[in-house]
Design a protein around this motif. Sequence first.
Motif, PDB file in Angstrom:
ATOM      1  N   MET A  76      16.668  37.388  -8.393  1.00  0.00           N
ATOM      2  CA  MET A  76      17.871  36.956  -8.986  1.00  0.00           C
ATOM      3  C   MET A  76      18.843  38.252  -9.402  1.00  0.00           C
ATOM      4  SD  MET A  76      19.984  34.618 -10.481  1.00  0.00           S
ATOM      5  CE  MET A  76      19.176  33.045 -10.767  1.00  0.00           C
ATOM      6  N   PRO A  77      20.098  38.267  -8.794  1.00  0.00           N
ATOM      7  CA  PRO A  77      20.800  39.502  -8.959  1.00  0.00           C
ATOM      8  C   PRO A  77      21.324  39.473 -10.561  1.00  0.00           C
ATOM      9  CG  PRO A  77      21.819  38.160  -7.239  1.00  0.00           C
ATOM     10  CD  PRO A  77      20.528  37.547  -7.813  1.00  0.00           C
ATOM     11  N   VAL A  78      21.392  40.793 -11.151  1.00  0.00           N
ATOM     12  CA  VAL A  78      21.876  41.056 -12.395  1.00  0.00           C
ATOM     13  C   VAL A  78      23.188  41.119 -12.649  1.00  0.00           C
ATOM     14  CG1 VAL A  78      21.472  42.490 -14.337  1.00  0.00           C
ATOM     15  CG2 VAL A  78      19.547  41.879 -12.947  1.00  0.00           C
ATOM     16  N   PRO A  79      24.084  40.446 -13.614  1.00  0.00           N
ATOM     17  CA  PRO A  79      25.592  40.787 -13.466  1.00  0.00           C
ATOM     18  C   PRO A  79      25.778  42.002 -14.340  1.00  0.00           C
ATOM     19  CG  PRO A  79      24.776  38.926 -14.979  1.00  0.00           C
ATOM     20  CD  PRO A  79      23.492  39.243 -14.280  1.00  0.00           C
ATOM     21  N   LYS A  80      26.618  42.848 -14.061  1.00  0.00           N
ATOM     22  CA  LYS A  80      27.276  43.922 -14.936  1.00  0.00           C
ATOM     23  C   LYS A  80      28.772  43.752 -14.792  1.00  0.00           C
ATOM     24  CE  LYS A  80      23.355  46.681 -14.012  1.00  0.00           C
ATOM     25  NZ  LYS A  80      22.652  47.545 -14.680  1.00  0.00           N
ATOM     26  N   LEU A  81      29.321  43.893 -16.158  1.00  0.00           N
ATOM     27  CA  LEU A  81      30.856  43.905 -16.248  1.00  0.00           C
ATOM     28  C   LEU A  81      31.397  45.064 -16.073  1.00  0.00           C
ATOM     29  CD1 LEU A  81      31.403  41.878 -19.457  1.00  0.00           C
ATOM     30  CD2 LEU A  81      31.557  41.228 -17.175  1.00  0.00           C
ATOM     31  N   ASP A  82      32.576  45.250 -15.130  1.00  0.00           N
ATOM     32  CA  ASP A  82      33.183  46.414 -14.777  1.00  0.00           C
ATOM     33  C   ASP A  82      34.098  47.077 -15.930  1.00  0.00           C
ATOM     34  OD1 ASP A  82      34.561  48.342 -13.716  1.00  0.00           O
ATOM     35  OD2 ASP A  82      35.787  46.988 -12.253  1.00  0.00           O
ATOM     36  N   SER A  83      33.631  48.134 -16.463  1.00  0.00           N
ATOM     37  CA  SER A  83      34.243  48.844 -17.702  1.00  0.00           C
ATOM     38  C   SER A  83      35.548  49.392 -17.596  1.00  0.00           C
ATOM     39  CB  SER A  83      33.178  49.971 -18.175  1.00  0.00           C
ATOM     40  OG  SER A  83      33.395  50.812 -17.179  1.00  0.00           O
ATOM     41  N   LYS A 117      13.371  46.852  -9.206  1.00  0.00           N
ATOM     42  CA  LYS A 117      14.776  46.428  -9.791  1.00  0.00           C
ATOM     43  C   LYS A 117      15.422  45.508  -9.039  1.00  0.00           C
ATOM     44  CE  LYS A 117      17.549  49.980 -10.462  1.00  0.00           C
ATOM     45  NZ  LYS A 117      18.357  51.196 -10.176  1.00  0.00           N
ATOM     46  N   ALA A 118      16.074  44.448  -9.989  1.00  0.00           N
ATOM     47  CA  ALA A 118      16.768  43.361  -9.370  1.00  0.00           C
ATOM     48  C   ALA A 118      18.196  43.968  -8.835  1.00  0.00           C
ATOM     49  CB  ALA A 118      16.992  42.750 -10.503  1.00  0.00           C
ATOM     50  N   PRO A 119      18.598  43.227  -7.683  1.00  0.00           N
ATOM     51  CA  PRO A 119      20.165  43.722  -7.267  1.00  0.00           C
ATOM     52  C   PRO A 119      21.049  43.352  -8.499  1.00  0.00           C
ATOM     53  CG  PRO A 119      19.051  41.728  -6.193  1.00  0.00           C
ATOM     54  CD  PRO A 119      18.098  42.286  -6.931  1.00  0.00           C
ATOM     55  N   THR A 120      22.472  43.903  -8.329  1.00  0.00           N
ATOM     56  CA  THR A 120      23.234  43.878  -9.230  1.00  0.00           C
ATOM     57  C   THR A 120      24.515  43.412  -8.500  1.00  0.00           C
ATOM     58  OG1 THR A 120      23.870  46.171  -9.293  1.00  0.00           O
ATOM     59  CG2 THR A 120      22.155  45.622 -10.958  1.00  0.00           C
ATOM     60  N   GLU A 169      38.444  34.473 -15.955  1.00  0.00           N
ATOM     61  CA  GLU A 169      38.265  34.319 -14.832  1.00  0.00           C
ATOM     62  C   GLU A 169      37.451  35.804 -14.300  1.00  0.00           C
ATOM     63  OE1 GLU A 169      40.547  34.230 -10.359  1.00  0.00           O
ATOM     64  OE2 GLU A 169      41.748  34.289 -12.326  1.00  0.00           O
ATOM     65  N   LEU A 170      36.230  35.587 -13.512  1.00  0.00           N
ATOM     66  CA  LEU A 170      35.558  36.803 -13.222  1.00  0.00           C
ATOM     67  C   LEU A 170      35.536  36.801 -11.805  1.00  0.00           C
ATOM     68  CD1 LEU A 170      32.418  36.153 -15.355  1.00  0.00           C
ATOM     69  CD2 LEU A 170      34.355  37.906 -15.854  1.00  0.00           C
ATOM     70  N   THR A 171      35.822  38.177 -11.185  1.00  0.00           N
ATOM     71  CA  THR A 171      35.682  38.373  -9.760  1.00  0.00           C
ATOM     72  C   THR A 171      34.603  39.369  -9.345  1.00  0.00           C
ATOM     73  OG1 THR A 171      37.954  37.868  -9.449  1.00  0.00           O
ATOM     74  CG2 THR A 171      37.187  38.952  -7.838  1.00  0.00           C
ATOM     75  N   SER A 172      33.664  39.001  -8.312  1.00  0.00           N
ATOM     76  CA  SER A 172      32.802  39.864  -8.048  1.00  0.00           C
ATOM     77  C   SER A 172      33.522  41.317  -7.211  1.00  0.00           C
ATOM     78  CB  SER A 172      31.622  39.415  -7.296  1.00  0.00           C
ATOM     79  OG  SER A 172      32.409  38.745  -6.219  1.00  0.00           O
ATOM     80  N   VAL A 173      33.060  42.343  -7.513  1.00  0.00           N
ATOM     81  CA  VAL A 173      33.745  43.496  -6.865  1.00  0.00           C
ATOM     82  C   VAL A 173      33.085  44.318  -6.103  1.00  0.00           C
ATOM     83  CG1 VAL A 173      35.909  43.379  -8.357  1.00  0.00           C
ATOM     84  CG2 VAL A 173      34.112  44.755  -9.163  1.00  0.00           C
ATOM     85  N   GLU A 174      31.786  44.289  -6.523  1.00  0.00           N
ATOM     86  CA  GLU A 174      30.732  45.347  -5.961  1.00  0.00           C
ATOM     87  C   GLU A 174      29.434  44.629  -6.254  1.00  0.00           C
ATOM     88  OE1 GLU A 174      29.312  49.578  -7.639  1.00  0.00           O
ATOM     89  OE2 GLU A 174      31.344  49.373  -7.388  1.00  0.00           O
ATOM     90  N   ARG A 175      28.456  45.131  -5.163  1.00  0.00           N
ATOM     91  CA  ARG A 175      27.081  44.703  -5.391  1.00  0.00           C
ATOM     92  C   ARG A 175      26.341  45.848  -5.040  1.00  0.00           C
ATOM     93  NH1 ARG A 175      27.377  40.617  -0.561  1.00  0.00           N
ATOM     94  NH2 ARG A 175      27.266  42.139   1.199  1.00  0.00           N
ATOM     95  N   ALA A 176      25.087  46.050  -5.564  1.00  0.00           N
ATOM     96  CA  ALA A 176      23.962  46.890  -5.283  1.00  0.00           C
ATOM     97  C   ALA A 176      22.746  46.345  -5.071  1.00  0.00           C
ATOM     98  CB  ALA A 176      23.748  47.794  -6.420  1.00  0.00           C
TER      99      ALA A 176
END
Length: 116
Positions: A1-8, A53-56, A38-45
Amino acid sequence: MPVPKLDSKILKRLEDSFLPHTRSLYDRLGSSVVAIIELTSVERAETAAEEEKAPTVKLRVTGLEIATRDQEDALRRAQQAMFQLRTTSGTLAELDSEQVARHIARLPNRIVQPEE
């Protein structure tokens, strides 16, 4: 399960959205505001299969509206209805968009325009 991270990078814009509410939040510790976000996905690792490690996925806040006191009750009811729909029918992502639209259409119209 990917881990969400907020764009700073967007934090300054978010701070500006909260400015009108800062004094009341400061004066009444523990108080809260209700918002539509509203959240938009902008990058994935992605990670290699052998990594533990889980993907983010990086999320950017692309929309934020903070409710007025007159709008808060309607938004809380919408939040509760969405929670009930999600927990009784699976996640919102798994639901047909027509199901979600029909359910939300039954909510009071006061969400956008409060009663005078």
